[in-house]
Every structure is written in C-alpha cells, then in structure tokens.
Design a protein around this motif. Structure first.
Motif, PDB file in Angstrom:
ATOM      1  N   ARG A 238      -8.536  -2.821   1.755  1.00 18.63           N
ATOM      2  CA  ARG A 238      -7.283  -2.056   1.697  1.00 18.63           C
ATOM      3  C   ARG A 238      -6.265  -2.763   0.800  1.00 18.63           C
ATOM      4  O   ARG A 238      -5.593  -2.125  -0.001  1.00 18.63           O
ATOM      5  CB  ARG A 238      -6.677  -1.839   3.085  1.00 18.63           C
TER       6      ARG A 238
ATOM      7  N   LEU B 246      -7.415  -2.253  -2.791  1.00 18.13           N
ATOM      8  CA  LEU B 246      -7.265  -0.874  -3.258  1.00 18.13           C
ATOM      9  C   LEU B 246      -5.809  -0.447  -3.423  1.00 18.13           C
ATOM     10  O   LEU B 246      -5.493   0.345  -4.311  1.00 18.13           O
ATOM     11  CB  LEU B 246      -7.955   0.087  -2.289  1.00 18.13           C
ATOM     12  N   TYR B 247      -4.917  -0.946  -2.541  1.00 24.45           N
ATOM     13  CA  TYR B 247      -3.537  -0.469  -2.589  1.00 24.45           C
ATOM     14  C   TYR B 247      -2.566  -1.548  -2.082  1.00 24.45           C
ATOM     15  O   TYR B 247      -2.055  -1.462  -0.956  1.00 24.45           O
ATOM     16  CB  TYR B 247      -3.397   0.823  -1.776  1.00 24.45           C
TER      17      TYR B 247
ATOM     18  N   GLY C  95       0.860  -0.934  -0.159  1.00 30.02           N
ATOM     19  CA  GLY C  95       0.834  -0.446   1.214  1.00 30.02           C
ATOM     20  C   GLY C  95       0.491  -1.507   2.239  1.00 30.02           C
ATOM     21  O   GLY C  95       0.435  -1.223   3.431  1.00 30.02           O
TER      22      GLY C  95
ATOM     23  N   HIS D 215      -1.980   3.505   2.810  1.00 26.20           N
ATOM     24  CA  HIS D 215      -2.443   3.883   1.471  1.00 26.20           C
ATOM     25  C   HIS D 215      -2.450   5.397   1.316  1.00 26.20           C
ATOM     26  O   HIS D 215      -2.507   6.143   2.310  1.00 26.20           O
ATOM     27  CB  HIS D 215      -3.855   3.339   1.224  1.00 26.20           C
TER      28      HIS D 215
ATOM     29  N   LEU E 158      -9.864   4.902  -3.413  1.00 27.89           N
ATOM     30  CA  LEU E 158      -8.866   5.864  -2.958  1.00 27.89           C
ATOM     31  C   LEU E 158      -9.118   7.187  -3.663  1.00 27.89           C
ATOM     32  O   LEU E 158      -9.668   7.210  -4.771  1.00 27.89           O
ATOM     33  CB  LEU E 158      -7.459   5.354  -3.272  1.00 27.89           C
TER      34      LEU E 158
ATOM     35  N   TYR F  91       0.028  10.256   2.822  1.00 28.95           N
ATOM     36  CA  TYR F  91       0.120   8.797   2.834  1.00 28.95           C
ATOM     37  C   TYR F  91      -0.317   8.366   4.231  1.00 28.95           C
ATOM     38  O   TYR F  91       0.319   8.733   5.221  1.00 28.95           O
ATOM     39  CB  TYR F  91       1.554   8.357   2.534  1.00 28.95           C
TER      40      TYR F  91
ATOM     41  N   GLN G 147       7.629   4.759   0.090  1.00 28.34           N
ATOM     42  CA  GLN G 147       6.395   4.594  -0.685  1.00 28.34           C
ATOM     43  C   GLN G 147       5.692   5.935  -0.868  1.00 28.34           C
ATOM     44  O   GLN G 147       5.218   6.255  -1.952  1.00 28.34           O
ATOM     45  CB  GLN G 147       5.469   3.579  -0.001  1.00 28.34           C
TER      46      GLN G 147
ATOM     47  N   GLU H  28       4.982   8.093  -4.361  1.00 24.86           N
ATOM     48  CA  GLU H  28       3.655   8.605  -4.734  1.00 24.86           C
ATOM     49  C   GLU H  28       3.648  10.138  -4.810  1.00 24.86           C
ATOM     50  O   GLU H  28       2.606  10.730  -5.072  1.00 24.86           O
ATOM     51  CB  GLU H  28       2.603   8.132  -3.735  1.00 24.86           C
TER      52      GLU H  28
END
Length: 157
Positions: free
Chosen positions: A30, A33-34, A37, A54, A71, A78, A105, A109
């Motif tokens: 996690r 990947l992001y 977050g 994420h 993702l 989210y 966040q 996005e």
C-alpha cells in the motif's frame, strides 16, 4: 509513512486489530502503490497511530490481507483501508484530523466519495464523520470475513 515505519505499523496493527491480521507485505505494498495515503502519527518518538488509504473502486473493497497488485486506472472512490490509534491517542481529535486530511486527498484525486469497512463497533464513529452504512448484497460474504458487526460505509463528497 516511510519504509522505516513499516515494522512499527505492522506491530501496531497486530496490537489494535488482532482479529484482522494482515501480512507486513500488505502494508508495504500500500505504501509503495500510494504513499500520499499512508500516514503515521508519532508521540514522544513512538508510533501512536497510522492510516492506510488509496484510490479504489466503488462497492468493491479489497479483501482483508490481500495484495492489490496495482491501483485501478480509473478509481471511483477513495478507500480507507485501515486506521489504528493507540488507546492514549483516542479522544485527542487525531482521528478527526486524519479523516479531514483524507477527505482533502480524495478531493485532490477528484473522487466523489470515501469508503471503508467499519469493524469493532466503529460504525458510530464513522457516522459522526459523515459516513453512512450502505447495504449491498454483493458484499455479504466479504463483510462476513470481517466479523458480525462489519459495515460497508461511504461518505459522499
């Protein structure tokens, strides 16, 4: 959160959520990947809280202790995967601040909602943060793996 935080994050997860064990690889993935977050809160030099979140797909929360691989190219929500706080941090307002940061966040996005699976009787807390329980028969089996009180919840932005 940084890679150096991962052992402490994994240890806190095991302490706070013993009924929902996840491999250290889940947290590492996690974070990889992001990173925006994945956040930690330290108090007196010790990890006191963390959050893992994420972009993801609406009404399709990842299963517990499963690697994502990647993702989605076109996320539709989210997803708040995990929020854990040491008992001494609870009631300090830290979790409300975290939720506010995650809302921002999600807006950054351009996602229309936040979603999560509430466990351990936490649904009332999430309701106070603007989340609502969502009944979805397609999630019944997945929710059952999180325990009898698990609720899929969403907050529209």
């Amino acid at each position: 959160m940084t890679a150096a935080d991962l052992p402490a994050v994994h240890a806190l997860a095991a302490l706070i959520h013993p009924a929902y064990p996840e491999d250290a690889a889940v947290f590492a993935e996690r974070l990889r990947l992001y990173p925006p977050g994945c956040r930690v809160l330290e108090r007196d030099g010790e990890l006191a809280a963390y959050v893992v979140s994420h972009p993801w797909l609406h009404h399709a929360p990842p299963a517990l202790n499963v690697l994502l691989g990647e993702l989605p190219a076109r996320p539709t929500t989210y997803y708040l995967h995990d929020l854990a706080l040491m008992p001494e941090v609870r009631g300090s307002g830290a979790s409300v601040q975290v939720v506010g940061a995650l809302v921002e966040q999600a807006r950054n996005e351009h996602l229309p909602s936040l979603s999560l699976i509430a466990v351990n009787g936490s649904a009332a807390f999430w309701q106070r943060q603007g989340f609502e329980s969502v009944e979805d028969q397609t999630l019944t089996d997945k929710l059952r793996s999180y325990g009898g009180d698990a609720r899929f919840m969403m907050r529209r932005l």
